[in-house]
Design an enzyme around this catalytic site. Structure first.
Site, mmCIF file in Angstrom:
data_model
loop_
_atom_site.group_PDB
_atom_site.id
_atom_site.type_symbol
_atom_site.label_atom_id
_atom_site.label_comp_id
_atom_site.label_asym_id
_atom_site.label_seq_id
_atom_site.Cartn_x
_atom_site.Cartn_y
_atom_site.Cartn_z
ATOM 1 N N CYS A 1 1.108 7.723 3.446
ATOM 2 C CA CYS A 1 1.163 6.507 4.262
ATOM 3 C C CYS A 1 2.043 6.784 5.479
ATOM 4 O O CYS A 1 2.950 7.602 5.412
ATOM 5 C CB CYS A 1 1.768 5.371 3.434
ATOM 6 N N CYS B 1 3.498 -1.459 -8.593
ATOM 7 C CA CYS B 1 3.462 -1.589 -7.128
ATOM 8 C C CYS B 1 4.520 -0.715 -6.499
ATOM 9 O O CYS B 1 5.690 -0.772 -6.881
ATOM 10 C CB CYS B 1 3.808 -3.002 -6.688
ATOM 11 N N CYS C 1 7.963 2.068 4.548
ATOM 12 C CA CYS C 1 8.717 0.910 4.037
ATOM 13 C C CYS C 1 9.782 1.468 3.092
ATOM 14 O O CYS C 1 9.488 2.306 2.242
ATOM 15 C CB CYS C 1 7.787 -0.046 3.297
ATOM 16 N N GLU D 1 -4.072 8.227 -6.291
ATOM 17 C CA GLU D 1 -3.940 7.528 -7.564
ATOM 18 C C GLU D 1 -4.630 6.175 -7.524
ATOM 19 O O GLU D 1 -4.691 5.522 -6.485
ATOM 20 C CB GLU D 1 -2.454 7.315 -7.885
ATOM 21 N N CYS E 1 -6.456 -1.373 -9.089
ATOM 22 C CA CYS E 1 -5.723 -1.220 -7.833
ATOM 23 C C CYS E 1 -6.106 0.128 -7.228
ATOM 24 O O CYS E 1 -5.885 1.173 -7.840
ATOM 25 C CB CYS E 1 -4.230 -1.294 -8.138
ATOM 26 N N CYS F 1 9.395 1.562 -0.820
ATOM 27 C CA CYS F 1 8.098 1.989 -1.381
ATOM 28 C C CYS F 1 8.056 3.510 -1.551
ATOM 29 O O CYS F 1 8.346 4.254 -0.617
ATOM 30 C CB CYS F 1 6.972 1.521 -0.455
HETATM 31 N N1 SAH Z 1 0.170 -0.957 2.808
HETATM 32 C C1 SAH Z 1 -0.355 -2.138 2.159
HETATM 33 C C2 SAH Z 1 -0.978 -1.810 0.833
HETATM 34 C C3 SAH Z 1 -0.025 -1.354 -0.231
HETATM 35 S S1 SAH Z 1 0.160 -2.678 -1.330
HETATM 36 C C4 SAH Z 1 0.725 -3.184 2.047
HETATM 37 O O1 SAH Z 1 1.871 -2.865 2.331
HETATM 38 O O2 SAH Z 1 0.420 -4.323 1.736
HETATM 39 C C5 SAH Z 1 1.513 -2.278 -2.263
HETATM 40 C C6 SAH Z 1 2.382 -3.495 -2.466
HETATM 41 O O3 SAH Z 1 3.508 -3.135 -3.276
HETATM 42 C C7 SAH Z 1 2.943 -3.991 -1.161
HETATM 43 O O4 SAH Z 1 3.109 -5.373 -1.158
HETATM 44 C C8 SAH Z 1 4.273 -3.302 -1.154
HETATM 45 O O5 SAH Z 1 5.151 -3.863 -0.265
HETATM 46 C C9 SAH Z 1 4.690 -3.459 -2.597
HETATM 47 N N2 SAH Z 1 5.749 -2.536 -2.995
HETATM 48 C C10 SAH Z 1 6.064 -1.381 -2.392
HETATM 49 N N3 SAH Z 1 7.076 -0.776 -3.028
HETATM 50 C C11 SAH Z 1 7.399 -1.571 -4.057
HETATM 51 C C12 SAH Z 1 8.347 -1.464 -5.116
HETATM 52 N N4 SAH Z 1 9.138 -0.413 -5.217
HETATM 53 N N5 SAH Z 1 8.393 -2.453 -6.027
HETATM 54 C C13 SAH Z 1 7.547 -3.507 -5.952
HETATM 55 N N6 SAH Z 1 6.616 -3.647 -4.996
HETATM 56 C C14 SAH Z 1 6.550 -2.701 -4.050
#
Ligand code: SAH
Length: 355
Positions: A117, A342, A121, A97, A110, A124
């Site tokens: 992945c 995000c 986390c 996506e 984006c 996420c």
């Molecule tokens: N793996 C990299 C790139 C992904 S960026 C990284 O972690 O930076 C995606 C961003 O969205 C990251 O900062 C991640 O922590 C954040 N994110 C993940 N899940 C989220 C959620 N449910 N709500 C808001 N931000 C989130």
């Protein structure tokens, strides 16, 4: 002979291809390569027949040997707020996506670096999808090409002003492809995005940060999300491997080379990392290298165990940081209704079993 896909070549490969496969003379090869490169990346022309700067015979030969095929869009979703999410079907059938986020004076695209992945986390959505594969640099760049084509973004004044590698995946676990993709995005004869128009976001793969400082050189965002190892480890398993002090050390180095502040990303999770105590601890951490912080509203997804912090609490949290003299912005969520915000990206692609 199988046709070569143009997007699988960087500029140097393209020159070699023209010499070897099309017998273009050495002294003309730079010019010819530039002509194709500009026509595709600058003008968005995807027909070799339109390459009228090429003599007919050469054009016909190129038509036989090279294809400009791009992955196709499998689904488009448009949010109430104008955000668009494209589901892209890659040539191998996997899906990925990317999200277009227009604002008043700029628009951000984006893009993803992996299908799925490895990081897991806890907050996420992509973390619930196992890693299927690393994207090739062609697959990374083509997300930009596809988006530009959809919104007809080929004028000198760009509609997509900024590109962030904040979609699915961890860019530094696909380092080489991300590096080459960024080189192509930056190329002045092509897409021409300045290094300060691109942001690479990492969950904190500390040992890749110095390489990125020297070889990639864009803005860096660090998904910090907690001020202490204890909290961070609970929500980001990667913290078992790379501790906050490693990250601080490497971020110091990054900002000394790239000469820009690092953006810390901090998703606000109710009763997990949103206390005033956490804000005070963050201030101490922020004193150690040039940085600013982006407080992100948590975007829920089906099955998640966390809740977002209330808006007024996010503001109070931000104030503690601002009053200590640092920049703290609150990132409003975009595209939530289409699971395009995000941390909400996820596709149905699964890793094929090894036979
Ligand atoms: N793996 C990299 C790139 C992904 S960026 C990284 O972690 O930076 C995606 C961003 O969205 C990251 O900062 C991640 O922590 C954040 N994110 C993940 N899940 C989220 C959620 N449910 N709500 C808001 N931000 C989130």
């Amino acid at each position: 002979m199988k046709q070569k896909n143009f997007f699988e070549l960087n500029f140097k490969d393209l020159k070699n291809f023209l010499i070897k496969e099309l017998a273009v003379e050495e002294k003309k090869v730079s010019m010819r390569s530039k002509q194709i490169w500009q026509s595709v990346y600058k003008k968005g022309s995807f027909e070799i027949n339109n390459l009228t700067t090429f003599p007919l015979e050469l054009r016909n030969k190129l038509n036989r040997l090279m294809s400009l095929q791009r992955p196709k869009i499998a689904n488009t979703q448009t949010s109430n707020d104008g955000t668009i999410k494209w589901l892209i079907k890659l040539f191998d059938g996997n899906e990925v996506e990317c999200v277009y986020i227009p604002e008043k004076t700029r628009a951000t695209l984006c893009i993803s670096s992996q299908v799925g992945c490895t990081l897991n986390c806890k907050f996420c959505h992509t973390g619930t999808q196992r890693l299927v594969k690393n994207l090739s640099y062609a697959e990374i760049v083509n997300q930009v090409m596809i988006a530009k084509e959809q919104i007809n973004d080929w004028d000198e004044k760009k509609k997509i002003t900024n590109i962030v590698l904040m979609g699915m995946g961890e860019p530094f676990y696909n380092y080489e492809n991300v590096k080459t993709a960024v080189e192509i995005l930056k190329d002045k004869e092509g897409l021409n995005y300045g290094p300060k128009k691109i942001t690479v976001s990492t969950a904190g793969i500390a040992n890749k940060i110095p390489d990125a400082a020297n070889e990639i050189g864009t803005y860096l965002a660090l998904s910090l999300h907690a001020p202490t190892d204890d909290i961070r480890e609970m929500i980001m398993p990667i913290n078992k491997k790379f501790k906050i002090k490693d990250l601080i050390k490497q971020c110091k180095y990054y900002s000394s080379v790239v000469k820009e502040k690092i953006t810390l990303e901090y998703v606000m999770l109710r009763d997990i990392n949103d206390s005033i105590e956490c804000a005070k601890q963050l201030v101490k951490l922020m004193a150690q290298f040039p940085c600013k912080i982006n407080l992100i509203e948590f975007n829920p997804w089906p099955g998640v165990q966390y809740l977002p912090t209330e808006r007024n609490k996010i503001e109070k949290f931000g104030k503690v940081i601002q009053e200590a003299g640092y920049v703290a912005t609150i990132r409003r969520s975009r595209g939530q209704d289409i699971l395009g915000a995000c941390g909400q990206l996820r596709t149905e692609s699964e890793k094929k079993k090894n036979i």
